[in-house]
Design a protein around this motif. Structure first.
Motif, PDB file in Angstrom:
ATOM      1  N   GLN A 172      10.586  65.418  50.435  1.00 31.05           N
ATOM      2  CA  GLN A 172      11.521  66.430  49.939  1.00 31.05           C
ATOM      3  C   GLN A 172      11.944  67.372  51.068  1.00 31.05           C
ATOM      4  OE1 GLN A 172       9.172  67.904  46.479  1.00 31.05           O
ATOM      5  NE2 GLN A 172      11.052  67.657  45.314  1.00 31.05           N
ATOM      6  N   LYS A 173      10.988  67.756  51.886  1.00 30.59           N
ATOM      7  CA  LYS A 173      11.286  68.642  53.012  1.00 30.59           C
ATOM      8  C   LYS A 173      12.199  67.951  54.015  1.00 30.59           C
ATOM      9  CE  LYS A 173       9.055  71.437  56.601  1.00 30.59           C
ATOM     10  NZ  LYS A 173       7.755  71.819  57.229  1.00 30.59           N
ATOM     11  N   ILE A 174      11.929  66.675  54.292  1.00 33.29           N
ATOM     12  CA  ILE A 174      12.757  65.911  55.234  1.00 33.29           C
ATOM     13  C   ILE A 174      14.185  65.782  54.712  1.00 33.29           C
ATOM     14  CG2 ILE A 174      13.088  63.625  56.266  1.00 33.29           C
ATOM     15  CD1 ILE A 174       9.992  63.384  56.291  1.00 33.29           C
ATOM     16  N   LEU A 175      14.322  65.506  53.411  1.00 36.22           N
ATOM     17  CA  LEU A 175      15.653  65.375  52.812  1.00 36.22           C
ATOM     18  C   LEU A 175      16.399  66.700  52.852  1.00 36.22           C
ATOM     19  CD1 LEU A 175      17.821  63.834  51.251  1.00 36.22           C
ATOM     20  CD2 LEU A 175      16.554  64.318  49.139  1.00 36.22           C
ATOM     21  N   GLN A 176      15.717  67.784  52.536  1.00 26.22           N
ATOM     22  CA  GLN A 176      16.369  69.090  52.539  1.00 26.22           C
ATOM     23  C   GLN A 176      16.829  69.475  53.943  1.00 26.22           C
ATOM     24  OE1 GLN A 176      17.173  70.770  49.676  1.00 26.22           O
ATOM     25  NE2 GLN A 176      18.424  71.853  51.175  1.00 26.22           N
ATOM     26  N   GLU A 177      16.021  69.146  54.942  1.00 21.99           N
ATOM     27  CA  GLU A 177      16.409  69.427  56.327  1.00 21.99           C
ATOM     28  C   GLU A 177      17.634  68.607  56.721  1.00 21.99           C
ATOM     29  OE1 GLU A 177      12.896  68.623  58.556  1.00 21.99           O
ATOM     30  OE2 GLU A 177      11.968  70.574  58.129  1.00 21.99           O
ATOM     31  N   ALA A 178      17.690  67.356  56.275  1.00 18.00           N
ATOM     32  CA  ALA A 178      18.843  66.504  56.584  1.00 18.00           C
ATOM     33  C   ALA A 178      20.108  67.047  55.926  1.00 18.00           C
ATOM     34  CB  ALA A 178      18.576  65.070  56.124  1.00 18.00           C
ATOM     35  N   ILE A 179      19.975  67.534  54.690  1.00 20.60           N
ATOM     36  CA  ILE A 179      21.124  68.117  53.988  1.00 20.60           C
ATOM     37  C   ILE A 179      21.582  69.389  54.696  1.00 20.60           C
ATOM     38  CG2 ILE A 179      21.868  69.219  51.841  1.00 20.60           C
ATOM     39  CD1 ILE A 179      20.004  67.288  50.344  1.00 20.60           C
ATOM     40  N   SER A 180      20.632  70.209  55.124  1.00 20.74           N
ATOM     41  CA  SER A 180      20.970  71.450  55.829  1.00 20.74           C
ATOM     42  C   SER A 180      21.666  71.158  57.150  1.00 20.74           C
ATOM     43  CB  SER A 180      19.702  72.277  56.070  1.00 20.74           C
ATOM     44  OG  SER A 180      19.092  72.641  54.849  1.00 20.74           O
ATOM     45  N   ASP A 181      21.171  70.152  57.870  1.00 22.33           N
ATOM     46  CA  ASP A 181      21.800  69.772  59.139  1.00 22.33           C
ATOM     47  C   ASP A 181      23.227  69.295  58.915  1.00 22.33           C
ATOM     48  OD1 ASP A 181      19.476  70.397  60.435  1.00 22.33           O
ATOM     49  OD2 ASP A 181      18.758  68.328  60.593  1.00 22.33           O
ATOM     50  N   MET A 182      23.446  68.589  57.808  1.00 19.67           N
ATOM     51  CA  MET A 182      24.783  68.084  57.496  1.00 19.67           C
ATOM     52  C   MET A 182      25.732  69.233  57.181  1.00 19.67           C
ATOM     53  SD  MET A 182      26.135  65.043  57.340  1.00 19.67           S
ATOM     54  CE  MET A 182      27.783  64.444  56.929  1.00 19.67           C
ATOM     55  N   GLU A 183      25.236  70.236  56.475  1.00 18.22           N
ATOM     56  CA  GLU A 183      26.074  71.385  56.117  1.00 18.22           C
ATOM     57  C   GLU A 183      26.447  72.201  57.342  1.00 18.22           C
ATOM     58  OE1 GLU A 183      23.671  73.361  53.265  1.00 18.22           O
ATOM     59  OE2 GLU A 183      24.288  72.074  51.583  1.00 18.22           O
ATOM     60  N   VAL A 184      25.519  72.295  58.300  1.00 18.22           N
ATOM     61  CA  VAL A 184      25.796  73.035  59.539  1.00 18.22           C
ATOM     62  C   VAL A 184      26.867  72.331  60.350  1.00 18.22           C
ATOM     63  CG1 VAL A 184      24.825  73.735  61.757  1.00 18.22           C
ATOM     64  CG2 VAL A 184      23.533  74.116  59.657  1.00 18.22           C
ATOM     65  N   ASP A 185      26.758  70.978  60.410  1.00 19.85           N
ATOM     66  CA  ASP A 185      27.750  70.201  61.159  1.00 19.85           C
ATOM     67  C   ASP A 185      29.131  70.316  60.527  1.00 19.85           C
ATOM     68  OD1 ASP A 185      25.720  69.452  62.810  1.00 19.85           O
ATOM     69  OD2 ASP A 185      25.370  67.512  61.857  1.00 19.85           O
TER      70      ASP A 185
END
Length: 303
Positions: A290-303
């Motif tokens: 869950q933490k890994i997925l949330q970090e990936a989503i956050s990275d996508m939003e920043v990009d």
């Protein structure tokens, strides 16, 4: 002195490799006695996991998932369909799992891998039974138009725990999914509006004015364990899977509710405590993923 030792080191390494190939069970059991695995992991620890969203630019949603060397590429394509008479206000999801020859030397060109349709069915059952997606949200016009989500998952490297990596890539792809913009044409039919053709939307009645995210609930995550004698090994490699017989895959949702247990063949489980231990390991794994997925989503939003 160093030069003198090199041939001996090489010889020892070759002997160890030969022992590993000739007596794989004994090789692994020697490590199990020390509560460690050949790759240095603790028995209950999963391999390093990474996620990248938006891996396929032409897809409506996509993700690349890696668990150790096991690599999955998931891509979703949305198409408008006519809903069935039995479910006029629901869309559909079609899932296909592919194992091209590049993923493993065991997969031969021209011969579909036997495990591929099994994993496809398991993925479909898991995603639908978990309640992750409300199919009613895929409806556009009741009885006339709904979304069909085609999810294709390609195994790029099959190094064990294929279902776990495939499910993770599927959940990540749906998390990245953006439902396209559509409108009603002059004939009353739903048509897609291309990204670079916003003017067409002004001329026709829009059904949704902008791309929207699909609401997801109860995300399912899984952990496969290998049971050997009194040992439980989480997230097995392909080598571990090839020499040990008893597997148990536990699927929990993001609220840690049990979605499914799957034990494909092998000897029966001697103790129910083994199942409980696997569920406990899966709970820990769900928190990590869950933490890994949330970090990936956050990275996508920043990009």
């Amino acid at each position: 002195m160093a030069a003198t030792g090199e041939p001996n080191d090489l010889s020892s390494e070759m002997e160890l490799d030969a022992f590993r190939r000739l007596f794989p069970i004994r090789f692994h059991e020697r490590h199990l006695l020390e509560s460690i695995r050949p790759d240095g992991r603790a028995l209950g620890r999963a391999r390093d996991t990474t996620l990248m969203l938006g891996a396929v630019a032409s897809a409506n949603g996509s993700a690349l998932a890696k668990i150790g060397c096991t690599t999955m590429l998931a891509a979703i394509k949305m198409e408008v369909m006519t809903p069935t008479a039995e479910a006029p206000d629901e869309g559909c999801i079609a899932i296909d799992f592919h194992m091209p020859p590049i993923c493993s030397p065991l997969v031969r060109p021209g011969r579909p891998a036997e495990v591929a349709p099994v994993i496809s069915k398991q993925l479909s059952d898991t995603i639908l039974s978990s309640g992750m997606i409300n199919l009613k949200e895929l409806c556009l016009v009741s009885g006339k138009a709904a979304w069909m989500a085609y999810l294709d998952i390609y195994c790029l490297d099959a190094d064990g725990a294929l279902f776990d990596a495939a499910l993770l890539s599927a959940v990540a792809a749906f998390s990245h999914l953006q439902i396209p913009v559509v409108s009603l044409n002059d004939d009353g039919r739903i048509v897609l509006i291309p990204d670079d053709n916003s003017g067409a939307m002004k001329e026709k009645e829009p059904v949704n004015k902008e791309k929207i995210k699909l609401k997801l609930n109860n995300l399912p995550f899984s952990l496969t364990c290998v049971l050997h004698k009194n040992y439980i090994l989480a997230d097995p490699t392909s080598e571990e899977e090839s020499i040990m017989e008893t597997f148990l895959t536990v699927v929990l949702d993001s609220s840690f509710q049990l979605v499914s247990l799957n034990k494909p063949g092998g000897p029966g489980l001697a103790h129910t405590s083994a199942i409980q231990d696997c569920i406990t390991l899966t709970r820990q794994r769900v928190k990590e993923v869950q933490k890994i997925l949330q970090e990936a989503i956050s990275d996508m939003e920043v990009d």
